[in-house]
Motif scaffolding. Structure first.
Motif, PDB file in Angstrom:
ATOM      1  N   VAL A 185      35.083  52.915  34.913  1.00 54.20           N
ATOM      2  CA  VAL A 185      36.355  52.709  35.603  1.00 54.20           C
ATOM      3  C   VAL A 185      37.242  53.894  35.282  1.00 54.20           C
ATOM      4  CG1 VAL A 185      38.420  51.241  35.721  1.00 54.20           C
ATOM      5  CG2 VAL A 185      36.155  50.191  35.566  1.00 54.20           C
ATOM      6  N   TYR A 236      44.225  48.239  31.400  1.00 54.07           N
ATOM      7  CA  TYR A 236      43.030  47.624  31.998  1.00 54.07           C
ATOM      8  C   TYR A 236      42.196  46.931  30.907  1.00 54.07           C
ATOM      9  CZ  TYR A 236      38.431  47.347  34.227  1.00 54.07           C
ATOM     10  OH  TYR A 236      37.216  46.913  34.706  1.00 54.07           O
ATOM     11  N   ALA A 246      35.408  44.599  38.161  1.00 52.12           N
ATOM     12  CA  ALA A 246      35.578  45.401  39.383  1.00 52.12           C
ATOM     13  C   ALA A 246      36.808  44.953  40.160  1.00 52.12           C
ATOM     14  CB  ALA A 246      34.332  45.301  40.253  1.00 52.12           C
ATOM     15  N   ALA A 305      39.917  46.068  38.246  1.00 49.14           N
ATOM     16  CA  ALA A 305      40.149  47.508  38.414  1.00 49.14           C
ATOM     17  C   ALA A 305      40.778  47.772  39.778  1.00 49.14           C
ATOM     18  CB  ALA A 305      38.845  48.282  38.264  1.00 49.14           C
ATOM     19  N   ASN A 306      40.226  47.169  40.813  1.00 51.66           N
ATOM     20  CA  ASN A 306      40.748  47.341  42.160  1.00 51.66           C
ATOM     21  C   ASN A 306      42.207  46.895  42.244  1.00 51.66           C
ATOM     22  OD1 ASN A 306      40.294  48.023  44.994  1.00 51.66           O
ATOM     23  ND2 ASN A 306      40.449  45.819  45.350  1.00 51.66           N
ATOM     24  N   CYS A 350      36.272  51.659  40.324  1.00 55.22           N
ATOM     25  CA  CYS A 350      35.178  51.055  39.566  1.00 55.22           C
ATOM     26  C   CYS A 350      33.859  51.528  40.160  1.00 55.22           C
ATOM     27  CB  CYS A 350      35.266  49.539  39.611  1.00 55.22           C
ATOM     28  SG  CYS A 350      33.997  48.727  38.603  1.00 55.22           S
TER      29      CYS A 350
END
Length: 131
Positions: free
Chosen positions: A7, A49, A101, A104-105, A111
């Motif tokens: 990431v 994150y 994922a 992260a988005n 990602c």
């Protein structure tokens, strides 16, 4: 054996091939040291994150019930500058990688699935599935 994701901060690449090139450059610059030590402290966004991931599942270094999906720890130790490269146990990879994922988005991070050499998240494709 683990299931690995990368990431990083930046614009989402146009396609998987471009993402692979960016990933290799980031790996060489921030993670590929001779002694295996991370060279640069994680950026604020990457640290945030990791903190969000650890709100969902504890760090493997603190896991007494073996419920953590992370394959190494501390998780923040896998981050350097604007990138983190981390693994998950195969037994929890589908759930944990989908969550990682999507997170992260939602945080505006990229990602990349290292095994599939492709961007995440993707719709309707399980871990290890074909595109």
């Amino acid at each position: 054996m683990s299931y690995d994701l990368a990431v990083w901060e930046g614009e989402r690449p146009a396609d998987d091939r471009a993402a692979g090139r960016i990933w290799r450059g980031l790996y060489e610059r921030y993670l590929d040291s001779d002694d295996g030590e991370v060279e640069e402290p994680p950026s604020e966004r990457i640290a945030a994150y990791v903190a969000a991931l650890l709100e969902r599942w504890c760090d493997i270094t603190e896991d007494e019930a073996a419920s953590s999906p992370w394959s190494s720890g501390p998780l923040i130790g896998n981050a350097s500058g604007p990138v983190i490269y981390f693994g998950m146990s195969w037994s929890m990879a589908e759930e944990a990688s989908a969550y990682a994922a999507d997170l992260a988005n939602s945080m505006g991070l990229v990602c990349f699935d290292v095994q599939q050499n492709g961007l995440r998240p993707w719709a309707g494709r399980p871990v290890g599935g074909r595109r």
